[in-house]
Design an enzyme around this catalytic site. Structure first.
Site, PDB file in Angstrom:
ATOM      1  N   GLN A  10       0.842  -1.255  -0.022  1.00 15.53           N
ATOM      2  CA  GLN A  10      -0.013  -0.100   0.080  1.00 15.53           C
ATOM      3  C   GLN A  10       0.833   1.226  -0.215  1.00 15.53           C
ATOM      4  OE1 GLN A  10      -3.266  -0.482  -0.104  1.00 15.53           O
ATOM      5  NE2 GLN A  10      -3.619   1.837  -0.117  1.00 15.53           N
ATOM      6  N   GLU A  11       1.899   1.155   0.814  1.00 12.23           N
ATOM      7  CA  GLU A  11       2.707   2.355   0.871  1.00 12.23           C
ATOM      8  C   GLU A  11       3.803   2.747  -0.247  1.00 12.23           C
ATOM      9  OE1 GLU A  11       2.694   4.727   2.970  1.00 12.23           O
ATOM     10  OE2 GLU A  11       1.395   3.942   4.494  1.00 12.23           O
TER      11      GLU A  11
END
Length: 159
Positions: A17-18
């Site tokens: 996600q990051e």
């Protein structure tokens, strides 16, 4: 993840996600590395943006553990902590703590994320409408949790 209460696939979900697993990515807000640590957090925890990927993960996990212990000390049950940790990781612990206070004032359980604290996590800061910020943070939490469930379906623990 052997030294954490979490499954490695949950941490992998955060990393995806990051940074989409790119160790040299830098966000427009100045976050960097696989786990997109911001400058103030990096300085507080003694992290370096030039660290190798394994150290980047160790640094991100150290921050996650700190968030976990903070919420544990505030009475959030272990099973209820992941969304709080994710929201604080994404938006900052102060924003989540303020949301908990607002939820409690509204008669909601401040130790339950979904339908209780999540609607109060928005802020009027930086010109954003509260609902936009709230939806963004809650979407982050839901996406990481959904990806984690997907990873669990794809990769067995023994692999």
């Amino acid at each position: 993840s052997r030294h954490t209460p979490w499954d490695w696939r949950w941490v992998a979900s955060i990393i995806y996600q990051e940074s989409r697993f790119c160790p040299k990515v830098r966000s427009p807000r100045g976050a960097y590395s696989l786990m997109q640590i911001t400058g103030p957090t990096a300085r507080h925890f003694g992290m370096s943006y030039t660290a190798p990927p394994a150290e980047q993960i160790d640094n991100g996990v150290a921050y996650l553990l700190w968030l976990d212990s903070t919420f544990a000390a505030q009475g959030v049950a272990e099973s209820a902590r992941p969304p709080f940790i994710l929201a604080a990781y994404n938006a900052g612990i102060n924003r989540v703590q303020q949301a908990r206070v607002r939820a409690e004032k509204a008669g909601r359980a401040s130790t339950v994320w979904y339908e209780n604290v999540a609607p109060y996590v928005g802020s009027q800061a930086n010109g954003y409408k509260q609902s936009v910020v709230c939806n963004s943070i809650d979407r982050y939490v839901r996406e990481v949790q959904s990806r984690y469930r997907h990873y669990c379906n794809l990769v067995s623990m023994g692999s």
